[in-house]
Design an enzyme around this catalytic site. Structure first.
Site, PDB file in Angstrom:
ATOM      1  N   LYS A  35       0.839  -1.261   0.107  1.00 19.00           N
ATOM      2  CA  LYS A  35      -0.076   0.072  -0.110  1.00 19.00           C
ATOM      3  C   LYS A  35       0.794   1.541   0.005  1.00 19.00           C
ATOM      4  CE  LYS A  35      -4.311  -1.311   1.374  1.00 19.00           C
ATOM      5  NZ  LYS A  35      -5.654  -1.241   2.150  1.00 19.00           N
ATOM      6  N   LYS A  54      -3.058 -11.507  -7.238  1.00 19.28           N
ATOM      7  CA  LYS A  54      -4.303 -11.688  -6.522  1.00 19.28           C
ATOM      8  C   LYS A  54      -5.452 -10.885  -7.220  1.00 19.28           C
ATOM      9  CE  LYS A  54      -5.311  -9.208  -2.824  1.00 19.28           C
ATOM     10  NZ  LYS A  54      -5.645  -8.761  -1.506  1.00 19.28           N
ATOM     11  N   LYS A  88      -9.444  -5.332  -5.645  1.00 20.69           N
ATOM     12  CA  LYS A  88     -10.614  -4.512  -5.992  1.00 20.69           C
ATOM     13  C   LYS A  88      -9.975  -3.248  -6.528  1.00 20.69           C
ATOM     14  CE  LYS A  88     -11.945  -4.960  -1.038  1.00 20.69           C
ATOM     15  NZ  LYS A  88     -12.244  -4.194   0.244  1.00 20.69           N
TER      16      LYS A  88
HETATM   17  P1  TYM Z   1     -10.284  -7.058   2.618  1.00 21.28           P
HETATM   18  O1  TYM Z   1     -11.385  -5.992   2.665  1.00 21.28           O
HETATM   19  O2  TYM Z   1      -9.004  -6.558   1.812  1.00 21.28           O
HETATM   20  O3  TYM Z   1     -10.784  -8.372   2.038  1.00 21.28           O
HETATM   21  C1  TYM Z   1     -11.749  -9.063   2.719  1.00 21.28           C
HETATM   22  C2  TYM Z   1     -11.961 -10.293   2.604  1.00 21.28           C
HETATM   23  O4  TYM Z   1     -11.617 -11.026   1.336  1.00 21.28           O
HETATM   24  C3  TYM Z   1     -10.353 -11.795   1.072  1.00 21.28           C
HETATM   25  N1  TYM Z   1      -9.788 -11.467   0.020  1.00 21.28           N
HETATM   26  C4  TYM Z   1      -9.677 -12.565  -0.932  1.00 21.28           C
HETATM   27  N2  TYM Z   1      -9.845 -14.257  -0.890  1.00 21.28           N
HETATM   28  C5  TYM Z   1      -9.684 -14.743  -1.860  1.00 21.28           C
HETATM   29  N3  TYM Z   1      -8.985 -14.227  -2.826  1.00 21.28           N
HETATM   30  C6  TYM Z   1      -8.679 -12.857  -3.056  1.00 21.28           C
HETATM   31  N4  TYM Z   1      -8.568 -12.712  -4.426  1.00 21.28           N
HETATM   32  C7  TYM Z   1      -9.177 -12.047  -2.015  1.00 21.28           C
HETATM   33  N5  TYM Z   1      -8.935 -10.594  -1.977  1.00 21.28           N
HETATM   34  C8  TYM Z   1      -9.783 -10.456  -0.637  1.00 21.28           C
HETATM   35  C9  TYM Z   1      -9.302 -11.274   2.249  1.00 21.28           C
HETATM   36  O5  TYM Z   1      -8.535 -12.152   2.566  1.00 21.28           O
HETATM   37  C10 TYM Z   1     -10.413 -10.863   3.560  1.00 21.28           C
HETATM   38  O6  TYM Z   1     -10.854 -12.027   4.313  1.00 21.28           O
HETATM   39  N6  TYM Z   1      -7.681  -6.294   6.734  1.00 21.28           N
HETATM   40  C11 TYM Z   1      -8.920  -6.791   6.218  1.00 21.28           C
HETATM   41  C12 TYM Z   1     -10.068  -6.573   6.668  1.00 21.28           C
HETATM   42  C13 TYM Z   1     -10.014  -6.703   8.277  1.00 21.28           C
HETATM   43  C14 TYM Z   1     -10.233  -7.778   9.147  1.00 21.28           C
HETATM   44  C15 TYM Z   1     -10.434  -7.375  10.439  1.00 21.28           C
HETATM   45  C16 TYM Z   1     -10.449  -9.180   8.462  1.00 21.28           C
HETATM   46  C17 TYM Z   1     -10.127  -5.786   9.311  1.00 21.28           C
HETATM   47  N7  TYM Z   1     -10.173  -6.271  10.630  1.00 21.28           N
HETATM   48  C18 TYM Z   1     -10.136  -8.455  11.531  1.00 21.28           C
HETATM   49  C19 TYM Z   1     -10.603 -10.061   9.659  1.00 21.28           C
HETATM   50  C20 TYM Z   1     -10.695  -9.853  10.997  1.00 21.28           C
HETATM   51  C21 TYM Z   1      -8.883  -6.566   4.638  1.00 21.28           C
HETATM   52  O7  TYM Z   1      -8.545  -5.486   4.199  1.00 21.28           O
HETATM   53  O8  TYM Z   1      -9.758  -7.322   3.932  1.00 21.28           O
END
Ligand code: TYM
Length: 334
Positions: free
Chosen positions: A115, A197, A200
């Site tokens: 990031k 990956k 978004k």
């Molecule tokens: P975020 O918002 O980027 O993604 C949300 C969830 O989607 C999963 N994910 C994927 N899984 C498979 N293939 C992909 N290409 C892919 N892209 C995203 C992510 O692994 C995630 O599970 N930091 C976290 C949000 C967060 C969080 C937490 C998660 C904040 N506090 C506490 C768990 C527990 C995030 O940015 O996810």
């Protein structure tokens, strides 16, 4: 434990356009696990402001995401679905935990490195301490299990280290959480570059399937997906593009890789891509229509937001009070 049930916490950011990766890597598993656990599913809006947001757009995106949790099948009467910013304990515990986290640990986080490269003009302290807030999210509810995609594993490992460090000083304050990674779909790759990956924030819209994409767009994007010249539907390292499509098809249908390979044995990539596209479109269409219905019902959504924020506040306060006492803050006179 809450009412004899183990606790589950997970969250998603409302920034950008949610992708099929978010759905297959996280949301789909959340729904599967929701009966077994006492669940907290947060729209993690505090995390999102590490990158600049347009306030009006951001508010709407957060609301869309909250409604999406429900549209995906999470019952808001049974699962605590709420905005992170409505529960003050996240930020409070985050500060305390930051005093138990080393700069070196945060420096090693790959998401921070990625990031900061992407937002070189705004490498703020929040971006750096982001994983501490994530640890606070999880530890605040004495969470046993955290369903996430593979990209979040490093943050979860750090959460466990912080919890163990705190516990070694003050006794068993925090439950040590375990990750839950689905057997398929835990790392969905870009349709245009299968070494990356699915994300978004990808600049190429053909690289990602967005949860808002209509049927034609979905099928068109799969038709254009990068494959290879080996002309065989097989899951292996030499065929990352085809393997990714098999992974998607398998996560959507529940079929094993071997069964998918058999199903498309002797068939061309055109047929295979079309089948994957149609399967994904069939899953997303009902999700999109439920989502639109839920968003129309403002009173219903407002009720959920209010009740669940109160519930989350109640459980998070229990942990927060305990932590404040352990570190030696004077008790509030109530
Ligand atoms: P975020 O918002 O980027 O993604 C949300 C969830 O989607 C999963 N994910 C994927 N899984 C498979 N293939 C992909 N290409 C892919 N892209 C995203 C992510 O692994 C995630 O599970 N930091 C976290 C949000 C967060 C969080 C937490 C998660 C904040 N506090 C506490 C768990 C527990 C995030 O940015 O996810």
């Amino acid at each position: 434990m809450i009412d004899n049930k183990k606790v589950l916490f997970s969250g998603m950011q409302a920034t950008g356009n949610l992708t099929l990766g978010n759905y297959l890597g996280a949301l789909k598993n959340w729904v599967k696990l929701s009966d077994e656990y006492e669940c907290f599913y947060s729209v993690v809006d505090l995390h999102s402001i590490t990158v600049r947001q347009d306030p009006a757009e951001f508010r709407q995106k957060a609301k869309n995401l909250l409604a999406l949790y429900i549209a995906a099948g999470l019952d808001p009467e049974k699962n605590c679905i709420y905005y992170q910013s409505h529960v003050s304990g996240h930020a409070e515990l985050s500060w305390i935990l930051s005093c138990f986290t080393y700069m070196g640990e945060l420096n090693r986080m790959t998401q921070f490195k990625d990031k900061s490269a992407k937002h070189a003009d705004n490498i703020n302290a929040g971006l750096f301490t982001y994983p501490v807030l994530m640890a606070a999210d999880i530890l605040l509810y004495q969470t046993d299990v955290v369903p996430v995609g593979i990209d979040q594993l490093q943050h979860l490992e750090l959460t466990r280290d912080i919890a163990q460090r705190f516990n070694s000083v003050y006794g068993d304050v925090f439950t040590i959480p375990e990750p839950f990674i689905g057997k398929t779909g835990a790392k969905i790759m870009s349709l245009q570059d299968p070494s990356k990956k699915m994300s978004k924030s990808d600049e190429n819209p053909n690289a990602s399937i967005y949860l808002t994409d209509d049927r034609d767009t979905i099928i068109r994007k799969f038709k254009r997906a990068v494959t290879d010249s080996m002309a065989q539907v097989k899951h292996n390292e030499e065929q990352p593009g085809v393997s990714n499509l098999i992974e998607i098809y398998s996560a959507c249908t529940g079929k094993s890789f071997e069964d998918v390979e058999k199903e498309f044995d002797g068939k061309g990539y055109g047929d295979f891509k079309l089948a994957v596209g149609e399967t994904v479109a069939d899953i997303l269409a009902p999700l999109q229509s439920r989502h639109a219905d839920i968003l129309k019902d403002k009173a219903y959504l407002d009720g959920i937001v209010k009740n669940n924020a109160e519930k989350a506040q109640y459980f998070s306060n229990k942990t927060l009070r305990k932590v404040q006492k352990k570190v030696g803050f004077n008790e509030k006179i109530r």
